[in-house]
Design an enzyme around this catalytic site. Structure first.
Site, PDB file in Angstrom:
ATOM      1  N   GLY A   1      51.621  27.506  63.797  1.00 57.33           N
ATOM      2  CA  GLY A   1      52.898  27.448  64.463  1.00 57.33           C
ATOM      3  C   GLY A   1      54.030  27.793  63.925  1.00 57.33           C
ATOM      4  N   GLY A  23      62.393  27.435  63.984  1.00 52.05           N
ATOM      5  CA  GLY A  23      63.392  28.067  63.815  1.00 52.05           C
ATOM      6  C   GLY A  23      63.785  28.507  62.216  1.00 52.05           C
ATOM      7  N   PHE A  24      63.120  27.734  61.419  1.00 58.39           N
ATOM      8  CA  PHE A  24      63.169  27.972  59.873  1.00 58.39           C
ATOM      9  C   PHE A  24      62.131  28.139  59.040  1.00 58.39           C
ATOM     10  CE2 PHE A  24      66.740  25.725  61.554  1.00 58.39           C
ATOM     11  CZ  PHE A  24      67.889  26.237  61.114  1.00 58.39           C
ATOM     12  N   GLY A  25      60.985  28.455  59.628  1.00 57.60           N
ATOM     13  CA  GLY A  25      59.687  28.731  59.018  1.00 57.60           C
ATOM     14  C   GLY A  25      58.449  28.790  59.914  1.00 57.60           C
ATOM     15  N   SER A  26      57.271  28.810  59.131  1.00 59.84           N
ATOM     16  CA  SER A  26      56.140  28.925  59.845  1.00 59.84           C
ATOM     17  C   SER A  26      55.129  27.977  59.219  1.00 59.84           C
ATOM     18  CB  SER A  26      55.480  30.243  59.904  1.00 59.84           C
ATOM     19  OG  SER A  26      56.525  31.325  60.551  1.00 59.84           O
ATOM     20  N   ASP A  69      62.838  12.730  67.329  1.00 59.80           N
ATOM     21  CA  ASP A  69      62.271  13.877  68.301  1.00 59.80           C
ATOM     22  C   ASP A  69      60.843  13.521  68.682  1.00 59.80           C
ATOM     23  OD1 ASP A  69      62.315  16.363  69.446  1.00 59.80           O
ATOM     24  OD2 ASP A  69      61.751  17.649  67.925  1.00 59.80           O
TER      25      ASP A  69
END
Length: 841
Positions: free
Chosen positions: A534, A537-540, A651
């Protein structure tokens, strides 16, 4: 409501024109045509249908009528100022997919004609009468035209033998049953929205295997799946698309086993393989609408090995793009678009055409040297040489654009490659591959002013004044300015380096920290970060395995200015807590600029794959769903009440709830978490999270742990009802789940909300679970129960949920929190900290 009516009208129109075509013989199936038949691409054509994606088809042949079926005819998308004669897959009134086209490079207009002539030629003519395309089969005994069940358009003779077929002339798509023979290739379109010309990429079958290349002179290969044996038969090699695999027959022929096979997810509906404008080979499947189910080359290539992943001259690092770095005095490359680094870089000073075999005669050509940078292809132009000789050869070669040098450990000797065109580059870690690489890009060096020789009389102006004085003073000031800039940059660099060293030392001093890994260990564990689970916005997040066989999920945090603070907070807070219903942080990496988090691998992925009717991989019975709800509650109760500091997740949604092999639920993604001291009752923070799951008090920016209780209540309703928080396919008033829930709850028709997911349902328990959800989504956070109380209700120590005091008008999510949600689910309100990917998704 209007769009729903439009969809219904389109669907009725589609079936109606099919019915009118051959009502006396085959009302829903007309796959053949006879000689001397002409079709006109007319707006008044009886078989013309417009679709919800703004495309239009004018069907000529149709194979079947229900479900995804093949048809052929005129096709256009967008403004419909250009049409293809094409074979496409169509599903009622939604999203036709072109799988073959005759005239991709020569589209036609309205009133173009397609004629199956009496001589057996199939000819496409534009509105002005010019020939756009032809099968060139006149006088070859053609008897008719047929569209097969496999989607193959065939001209056949009196013996039903094939004279011509579309399968022999592929464009950019393969369908099940189709073969790609040696010498044939798939050619990508130039962009996802432009199918009127060929793009850069080509996928070819050769007598040794499958090859993907970018079109340059000569072509540059970025993927090969080859078989090393010796061909034993005289038949052409070929690749065949089967259900579950793409099989390569190189030496062997059917019915023997293929020489090589590339796995594909088994089909549940119509499938096709598309060679995309970005060089990827993807498998798509009908799922209302088409959805990607596999990317066949990426598993072998990784993120950065595609030629245009970062455009020309762009440098790829873990999927992030940048331009080659220049020195302080000169900038050689700049982004084409600062907002789109993936579009590549351009030369600030274009190379001049002056070139000679004499190195000194090449006009101001030099090199920008990039260490530990690699290229997706390497062809040895010069072997057993050194780097200087490689660069000299490039200067003498007028078409050379870079000197790429590969060498081994502790060796100055290696091989040289001189490409004539430079596409995307990539950062390379030689310590892992035991192969080092440098790239020297040929650049244009601006001419410099040569200072006058010693003893030369300086020129004077018309008044006799020394005109060089201003130049000298300017030069001195320029040197001083450069010195100040260099000194400042060096100071900032040292300060930043010292800060990073302090951070790494600090992490080592924190008690109870998880295992610390070096970057090379994680590169090896993840196979150089090839299997992505997956991204955000800031990495994988990538799948991997440690040396002891432990499967892991590694989250990379990429290039964000405030990454250090977020990284420290996450490692400290999440590394010190342990609970069976929380994804476990195994370790971390803080190695120079690299920041990575290592989590346990959770095999069944996120909850969203399992609970929505019609979308889940497997039907979960009510017992399992109820257990998942209890697990979520226990994980939240631990965060809220049992940790040294109260942790609010912020979240909670199905995408952040993972399921292990026994379908035990684990909370993931603590990147949004907020730590609250025990003596604090609430905290002020900026709005975070996901629309539809946000509690109403977010509008005041004063929150407590009850925002998690609200989100939990929404997830409970989704699990109990088997539907998403927002369903675009529903009637307008029923699209938000909470709106539909309010209406049905007031009417006492609770079970009307439950989608028929064909499981072992328990109506009474489902209603009770909905009541728990209703308590949790109340507008007044004070009235929401604590998670420890929810657990008591779920475990039966507190009986009979009391819902008499719930005001259904006051628990709906504010309109502005859901009005931007789409059919594909929700999206983040704001980009948050680098840790948004805590744990695999």
């Amino acid at each position: 409501m209007i769009s729903q009516c439009r969809n219904i009208i389109f669907a009725i129109a589609f079936f109606f024109f099919v019915y009118l075509s051959f009502v006396e013989s085959q009302p829903f199936d007309y796959p053949t045509a006879n000689l001397s038949t002409t079709w006109i691409n007319s707006v008044s054509a009886s078989h013309s249908v417009s679709f919800t994606d703004n495309s239009t088809i004018r069907a000529i042949l149709l194979r079947g009528s229900f479900g995804p079926r093949y048809a052929c005819g005129f096709f256009c998308n967008g403004t419909c100022d250009a049409y293809l004669f094409a074979v496409f897959i169509v599903q009622t009134n939604r999203f036709p997919q072109v799988v073959w086209s005759a005239n991709r490079n020569t589209p036609v207009k309205v009133n173009a004609t397609l004629q199956l002539t009496a001589a057996g030629d199939l000819v496409l003519r534009d509105a002005d009468g010019t020939t756009a395309w032809s099968t060139n089969t006149a006088n070859m005994s053609v008897q008719g035209l047929n569209l097969t069940e496999l989607g193959n358009l065939i001209l056949f003779d009196s013996n039903n033998s094939v004279v011509w077929q579309s399968f022999d002339h592929p464009t950019d798509v393969l369908v099940p049953g189709q073969i790609l023979v040696s010498g044939k290739n798939l050619t990508a379109s130039s962009s996802p929205t432009n199918w009127t010309d060929g793009g850069l990429f080509s996928l070819s079958m050769t007598n040794k295997g499958l090859v993907a290349s970018v079109q340059s002179d000569p072509p540059q290969v970025y993927y090969q799946r080859l078989f090393s044996g010796t061909k034993q038969n005289t038949e052409l090699s070929y690749a065949k698309f089967r259900n579950g695999s793409l099989d390569l027959y190189i030496n062997s022929i059917e019915a023997s086993e293929p020489d090589l096979s590339i796995a594909i997810p088994a089909a549940n509906s119509a499938q096709f393989i598309k060679f995309g404008s970005d060089g990827h080979l993807r498998v798509f499947e009908w799922g209302s609408p088409w959805r990607e189910v596999a990317d066949l080359l990426t598993g072998f290539l990784g993120l950065c090995n595609y030629p245009m992943v970062c455009g020309t001259y762009g440098v790829c690092s873990n999927g992030q793009c940048s331009c080659p770095r220049s020195g302080f005095n000169e900038v050689y490359f700049s982004p084409r678009d600062n907002r789109r680094p993936d579009l590549g870089c351009f030369e600030v000073n274009a190379l001049t055409t002056t070139c000679s075999s004499n190195i000194n005669a090449s006009e101001n050509h030099g090199f920008l040297d990039l260490e530990n940078v690699n290229y997706f292809e390497f062809v040895t132009d010069i072997s057993n040489t050194n780097m200087d000789t490689c660069k000299e050869a490039c200067l003498r070669n007028c078409s050379c654009r870079a000197a790429i040098f590969q060498y081994g450990f502790n060796s100055s000797s290696g091989n040289c490659y001189l490409p004539s065109r430079v596409f995307s580059l990539m950062n390379n870690n030689g310590a892992v591959r035991n192969l080092f690489s440098s790239v020297s890009l040929k650049v244009q060096i601006p001419p410099t002013v040569t200072p006058p020789a010693v003893g030369t009389v300086p020129p004077t102006d018309s008044k006799g004044k020394n005109s060089s004085l201003g130049l000298i003073l300017g030069s001195i000031l320029g040197v001083l300015f450069v010195a100040v800039v260099v000194g400042t940059a060096f100071f900032v660099y040292r300060k930043r380096r010292k800060s990073n060293e302090d951070e790494e030392d600090y992490l080592d001093l924190v008690p109870g920290m998880p295992t610390r890994f070096c970057y090379e260990e994680l590169e090896i564990a993840t196979g150089n970060f090839t299997k992505k689970l997956g991204e955000g916005g800031f990495g994988s997040v990538f799948e991997g395995s440690l040396k002891d066989g432990t499967k892991i999920a590694v989250k990379t945090l990429d290039g964000v200015g405030h990454i250090k603070k977020s990284f420290l907070a996450e490692v400290e807070s999440i590394g010190s807590i342990h609970h069976v219903n929380l994804v476990r942080l195994i370790g971390f990496c803080a190695d120079k600029s690299h920041r990575l988090l290592v989590y346990e691998y959770v095999v069944n992925g996120s909850l969203e794959k399992w609970i929505y009717y019609g979308r889940q991989e497997k039907c979960l019975d009510w017992k399992t769903r109820r257990k998942i709800i209890l697990d979520i509650a226990k994980g939240l109760a631990y965060l809220h009440e049992d940790c040294r500091q109260k942790i609010i997740h912020l979240d909670i949604k199905p995408q952040n709830i993972l399921l292990d092999e026994n379908f035990n639920a684990k909370l993931a993604d603590f990147g949004l978490s907020k730590l609250i001291d025990r003596d604090q009752s609430q905290v002020v923070t900026t709005m975070r999270g996901t629309p539809g799951y946000l509690a109403p008090e977010w509008l005041s920016a004063v929150i407590t742990e009850k925002v998690d209780v609200y989100s939990f209540g929404v997830v409970v309703l989704e699990i109990a009802c088997g539907r998403k928080i927002f369903e675009q396919s529903k009637p307008e008033e029923e699209r938000p789940l909470l709106s539909a829930f309010k209406k049905k709850a007031e009417e006492g028709q609770w079970l009307d909300l439950v989608e028929n997911y064909d499981c072992d349902d328990n109506d009474e328990e489902i209603v009770e679970m909905m009541k728990i959800g209703a308590l949790c989504v109340q507008n007044d956070y004070v009235k929401r129960p604590a998670m420890s109380m929810v657990i008591k209700v779920l475990e039966g120590s507190v009986k009979d949920v009391d819902i008499k005091d719930i005001d259904y008008n006051n628990f709906l999510t504010p309109r502005n929190m859901i009005n931007d949600m789409s059919e594909n689910g929700s999206r983040d309100v704001t980009p948050l900290l680098p840790s948004v990917l805590s744990g695999p998704r």
